[in-house]
Design a protein around this motif. Structure first.
Motif, PDB file in Angstrom:
ATOM      1  N   TYR A 144       3.960   8.351   3.995  1.00 21.58           N
ATOM      2  CA  TYR A 144       2.545   8.735   3.986  1.00 21.58           C
ATOM      3  C   TYR A 144       2.327  10.215   4.264  1.00 21.58           C
ATOM      4  O   TYR A 144       1.263  10.743   4.025  1.00 21.58           O
ATOM      5  CB  TYR A 144       1.755   7.912   5.003  1.00 21.58           C
ATOM      6  N   PRO A 183      -1.895   8.375  -9.572  1.00 25.70           N
ATOM      7  CA  PRO A 183      -1.678   8.888  -8.210  1.00 25.70           C
ATOM      8  C   PRO A 183      -2.858   8.617  -7.287  1.00 25.70           C
ATOM      9  O   PRO A 183      -3.987   9.029  -7.560  1.00 25.70           O
ATOM     10  CB  PRO A 183      -1.490  10.399  -8.441  1.00 25.70           C
ATOM     11  N   LEU A 184      -2.610   7.897  -6.214  1.00 21.37           N
ATOM     12  CA  LEU A 184      -3.636   7.635  -5.199  1.00 21.37           C
ATOM     13  C   LEU A 184      -2.992   7.809  -3.822  1.00 21.37           C
ATOM     14  O   LEU A 184      -1.768   7.727  -3.691  1.00 21.37           O
ATOM     15  CB  LEU A 184      -4.186   6.206  -5.324  1.00 21.37           C
ATOM     16  N   SER A 185      -3.826   8.009  -2.810  1.00 21.63           N
ATOM     17  CA  SER A 185      -3.293   8.191  -1.460  1.00 21.63           C
ATOM     18  C   SER A 185      -2.664   6.915  -0.934  1.00 21.63           C
ATOM     19  O   SER A 185      -1.927   6.936   0.047  1.00 21.63           O
ATOM     20  CB  SER A 185      -4.404   8.646  -0.509  1.00 21.63           C
ATOM     21  N   SER A 186      -2.935   5.804  -1.586  1.00 24.00           N
ATOM     22  CA  SER A 186      -2.357   4.535  -1.187  1.00 24.00           C
ATOM     23  C   SER A 186      -2.495   3.572  -2.359  1.00 24.00           C
ATOM     24  O   SER A 186      -3.501   3.605  -3.075  1.00 24.00           O
ATOM     25  CB  SER A 186      -3.100   4.003   0.037  1.00 24.00           C
ATOM     26  N   GLU A 187      -1.506   2.749  -2.570  1.00 25.81           N
ATOM     27  CA  GLU A 187      -1.568   1.747  -3.632  1.00 25.81           C
ATOM     28  C   GLU A 187      -2.694   0.774  -3.312  1.00 25.81           C
ATOM     29  O   GLU A 187      -3.003   0.558  -2.145  1.00 25.81           O
ATOM     30  CB  GLU A 187      -0.194   1.052  -3.720  1.00 25.81           C
ATOM     31  N   THR A 188      -3.274   0.172  -4.339  1.00 32.59           N
ATOM     32  CA  THR A 188      -4.489  -0.623  -4.097  1.00 32.59           C
ATOM     33  C   THR A 188      -4.276  -2.131  -4.257  1.00 32.59           C
ATOM     34  O   THR A 188      -3.303  -2.584  -4.849  1.00 32.59           O
ATOM     35  CB  THR A 188      -5.624  -0.226  -5.064  1.00 32.59           C
ATOM     36  N   HIS A 189      -5.271  -2.856  -3.762  1.00 30.49           N
ATOM     37  CA  HIS A 189      -5.343  -4.298  -3.991  1.00 30.49           C
ATOM     38  C   HIS A 189      -5.558  -4.542  -5.482  1.00 30.49           C
ATOM     39  O   HIS A 189      -5.935  -3.630  -6.213  1.00 30.49           O
ATOM     40  CB  HIS A 189      -6.523  -4.903  -3.231  1.00 30.49           C
ATOM     41  N   HIS A 247       0.837  -1.204   0.000  1.00 30.92           N
ATOM     42  CA  HIS A 247       0.000   0.000   0.000  1.00 30.92           C
ATOM     43  C   HIS A 247       0.876   1.261   0.000  1.00 30.92           C
ATOM     44  O   HIS A 247       0.527   2.272  -0.596  1.00 30.92           O
ATOM     45  CB  HIS A 247      -0.904   0.030   1.232  1.00 30.92           C
ATOM     46  N   ASP A 260       3.664  12.665   2.844  1.00 26.30           N
ATOM     47  CA  ASP A 260       3.839  13.512   1.659  1.00 26.30           C
ATOM     48  C   ASP A 260       2.823  13.134   0.586  1.00 26.30           C
ATOM     49  O   ASP A 260       2.364  12.000   0.525  1.00 26.30           O
ATOM     50  CB  ASP A 260       5.261  13.329   1.094  1.00 26.30           C
ATOM     51  N   PRO A 261       2.486  14.073  -0.273  1.00 22.21           N
ATOM     52  CA  PRO A 261       1.504  13.777  -1.322  1.00 22.21           C
ATOM     53  C   PRO A 261       2.057  12.792  -2.353  1.00 22.21           C
ATOM     54  O   PRO A 261       3.271  12.584  -2.444  1.00 22.21           O
ATOM     55  CB  PRO A 261       1.239  15.146  -1.961  1.00 22.21           C
ATOM     56  N   ALA A 262       1.144  12.207  -3.133  1.00 23.25           N
ATOM     57  CA  ALA A 262       1.546  11.254  -4.162  1.00 23.25           C
ATOM     58  C   ALA A 262       2.460  11.931  -5.178  1.00 23.25           C
ATOM     59  O   ALA A 262       2.318  13.110  -5.481  1.00 23.25           O
ATOM     60  CB  ALA A 262       0.300  10.687  -4.838  1.00 23.25           C
TER      61      ALA A 262
END
Lengths: 531, 248
Positions: free
Chosen positions: A454, A482-488, A355, A456-458
């Protein structure tokens, strides 16, 4: 046309047959290492197929977010750490004789989450994303829909059968994957009472409280049964067990006030009161001091939140055990029961490192999981212990380009017969591994906490990596979206099996099949105690 | 040159030694428990752009809060047992919070300096300036410092007993920035309320953001962006970020 298509395979078969007669397997082929390795694995499978399907013990390992690309990359990294090329190796469980693919989607989601997937594995039914131990009729976050929709779990069946039971995780022990072994909740985030809507606190019980009240709750749900509760619980998440009062801080906390509970309950003390012979531990030295032959029951909560990443573990103030250490300790306690045991072990932080977009962290967590599985195989009887290793879902993590054999898996792509990094059409080098989405590029040097980015921005898209060492622990791979967290990810995951009943693991399954394999092999629901 | 440095050091040493005595004699304020409101004004060199924002600094025992009223974001730090600084970011409009681990702040050593959170200005900056005036008046005693760091002309009016900046000004080729203390709050009840309010928000561990991507709050915050490290304080002796940039 149809006739021609039929004729071709027949002709090919005849031709191959003729070739085999004319040139039987010669010694150079028989002695070839690749040939011998494959033949040995075939023999292993033939032998395993003859074994009894009855398992006395069942161990389920879950690598949270451990998709197939993660396994491949971790396997290569493990080999390269040992000075080899890497590609030719196997993670410990990749040598298990049986393998299958698992479809991971949730009832309401194409790309799943850990709550729905682990409920499928533990209870044999697929359900919605975000809910724990309940079926798809539940409305997420709606407490009023829970009653009557709870499903029984493999761990609960094992308890009812009289087996010893254990739950181990490097995540908070109230996090979705471990929670789905013992809890039933309309929302995975209801880890303590303060996480729940006020209206829900009266009629629904938070997940931490369900862990402590597990024995009582199970006996209330199924009248006439007599169970003795979970014997081994190791993980993080102390904050959900302590009152929101700094007077109860453990000394190992990072918050001013470690506990989150607003109902004043001290669940660790409640557990101690409930189990006079229970041992509570919270750091490495207390963990090391557990006598597995005399300890009947243990609760270990080693961090306020998730436990440290394996690569970052040495930075913990009070000290935390590794996943393999917890696995060994758990087995040595659980195997004191002659009837057998059920154990679930989760490597929870593969998911978190992914993530965060940090492949180094995810791969090192995976290597530690492989170590834990090896520990389990070495400390159990293969004739009586079914060991399954799987993932709840994958991540959008890829292995790409055309790097040469032995190229550092975390490095830049260097092509076959080349000594310098290959350049993309933009004239810049690129790494072998990367992410489809997430926070993207960070170069944090020797940082070992994957979550250090986390704040800092993407920073997605292509970067000039010419002078960047991408093999360091603090490097975060480039990402496209760009997302706030990498996804499944939504693709299938693998499952690896050994021991009695392992032969049932073959083909492509719905994730809910895993429960049925454990139930069948372990005879979990075959009990006079169950109502 | 050497003599001057030694003299300056002795002066600093004497002032440090004399503070506790003065404090006991004339001022008994608890610097660890207070609130301070500031007006921050940034004027571009060509005078065409003027930006004025409010900022609040709160201390409550081992915790420090930086409130950004215009952005509706509050950051609270606490020191851990191992001496690290642990941040929690509160989104005041959404009544939500994200908890970070102590190691999560990726920043220079100065950013990890508790002083910067606590009093907005690092001792390193003050050390590089010259004390040009001292107005002794009990708790309101002010020490005025002035000097140049890099291309920046700096003036600091310092309240030694409360460890607060009363006035700060930095002029450089790109802008003129000032921070003015507008209000001090000493009411323990009001101070505790600032922290208590934020603690009641629904909080999420940084590592769990990925498992909550469908949460509308997390979908929103990536568009909101982040409070820049240079947004609350005027910091180090290397010149950054004394230029008044305010990235939101």
């Amino acid at each position: 046309m149809k006739l021609e298509r039929l004729k071709l395979p027949v002709a090919l078969l005849l031709s191959l047959s003729a070739t085999a007669e004319a040139a039987p397997l010669n010694n150079s082929q028989l002695e070839n290492a690749w040939y011998k390795d494959a033949q040995a694995r075939l023999n292993q499978r033939l032998e395993a197929a003859q074994k009894s399907p009855n398992a006395k013990n069942v161990i389920l390992f879950v690598g949270d977010g451990m998709g197939v690309s993660t396994l491949t990359a971790a396997r290569i990294l493990e080999g390269q750490k040992a000075g080899k090329s890497g590609e030719e190796g196997y993670l410990s469980f990749e040598s298990f004789p049986y393998t299958a693919l698992v479809k991971t989607y949730n009832v309401d989601a194409q790309t799943p989450d850990s709550a729905g997937t682990m409920t499928a594995m533990m209870s044999g039914i697929k359900t919605d994303a975000g809910v724990i131990g309940v079926d798809e009729d539940v409305v997420r976050s709606d407490c009023s829909t829970v009653a009557g929709n709870e499903v029984v779990t493999a761990l609960e069946l094992a308890e009812i059968k009289g087996l010893s039971t254990g739950v181990v995780s490097t995540a908070r022990i109230t996090h979705a994957t471990p929670a789905a072994t013992y809890a039933h909740a309309a929302d995975r985030n209801w880890e303590d009472n303060s996480d729940m809507p006020a209206a829900a606190q009266n009629d629904c019980e938070d997940i931490a409280s369900q862990l402590i009240n597990f024995e009582k709750n199970l006996e209330q749900r199924y009248s006439g049964i007599d169970v003795n509760g979970i014997e081994v619980t190791f993980g993080g998440g102390r904050r959900h067990f302590l009152p929101k009062d700094s007077a109860y801080n453990s000394g190992d906390q990072v918050s001013s006030t470690e506990g989150d509970r607003t109902d004043g309950r001290h669940l660790i003390n409640e557990w101690k009161t409930q189990y006079n012979n229970g041992v509570y531990v919270y750091n490495q030295s207390e963990f090391d001091g557990i006598n597995t032959e005399t300890t009947e029951r243990v609760l270990g909560l080693f961090n306020e939140s998730h436990m440290r990443y394996e690569a970052d573990r040495s930075n913990d103030t009070a000290g935390e055990p590794s996943l393999s250490e917890m696995t060994q300790k758990a087995i040595n306690i659980l195997n004191n029961n002659d009837k057998g045991f059920f154990l679930m072990v989760e490597s929870g932080r593969i998911d978190h490192a992914h993530h965060a977009g940090n492949a180094y962290g995810a791969l090192n967590e995976t290597i530690e999981l492989a170590r834990a599985v090896k520990t389990a195989t070495e400390n159990t009887n293969p004739e009586e212990t079914l060991i399954l290793v799987t993932a709840d879902h994958g991540h959008v993590f890829t292995i790409a380009g055309y790097p040469k054999r032995g190229n550092p898996i975390l490095g830049k792509v260097v092509g076959v017969n080349s000594g310098t990094p290959a350049l993309a059409n933009d004239g810049q080098p690129y790494t072998t591994v990367g992410y489809m989405n997430g926070l993207g590029f960070r170069d944090l040097g020797n940082e070992t906490d994957s979550d250090a980015s986390y704040d800092d921005p993407a920073d997605a898209g292509r970067k000039d990596l010419t002078s960047v060492d991408t093999t360091t622990s603090g490097y975060h791979q480039e990402a496209l979206v760009p997302l706030s967290s990498e996804t499944h990810s939504g693709e299938d995951v693998g499952i690896y099996a050994t021991g009695p009943g392992a032969h049932l693991v073959s083909g492509t399954h719905e994730q809910s099949m895993i429960f049925h394999i454990m139930n069948h092999a372990g005879g979990l629901s075959d009990t006079d105690n169950a109502q | 040159m050497k003599k001057i440095v030694i003299a300056w050091f002795n002066l600093l040493l004497m002032s440090v030694i004399s503070f506790p005595l003065l404090a006991q004699e004339v001022c008994s304020v608890d610097a660890d428990t207070l609130g301070a409101h500031y007006t921050r004004k940034i004027i571009s060199a060509d005078q065409k752009n003027v930006q004025e924002v409010q900022f609040e600094l709160w201390r409550n025992g081992g915790q420090v809060a930086h409130v950004h009223p215009q952005d509706k974001i509050t950051e609270i730090w606490n020191k851990t047992a191992s001496g690290q600084i642990r941040p929690v970011r509160y989104f005041d409009q959404d009544l939500r919070a994200i908890e970070y681990a102590p190691d999560d702040i990726q920043a220079s050593a100065d950013m990890l300096d508790w002083q910067i959170k606590y009093q907005l200005v690092s001792a390193k900056v003050i050390d590089k300036l010259k004390k040009i005036e001292e107005k002794n008046n009990g708790c309101a005693t002010v020490h005025v410092y002035s000097g140049r760091i890099g291309t920046s002309e700096i003036i600091i009016e310092w309240l030694p007993y409360t460890k607060l900046v009363k006035y700060f000004s930095v002029k450089n080729p790109s802008s003129n920035e000032s921070w003015t203390l507008t209000k001090q709050i000493m009411s323990a009840e009001k101070i505790a309320a600032v922290f208590r309010l934020r603690e009641s928000y629904q909080s999420t561990d940084y590592a769990d953001i990925g498992d909550n991507e469908t949460d509308p709050f997390f979908q929103k915050i990536i568009k909101l962006g982040f409070i820049s490290h240079g947004a609350s304080g005027f910091y180090d002796d290397m010149g950054h970020p004394l230029d008044g940039d305010h990235h939101h």
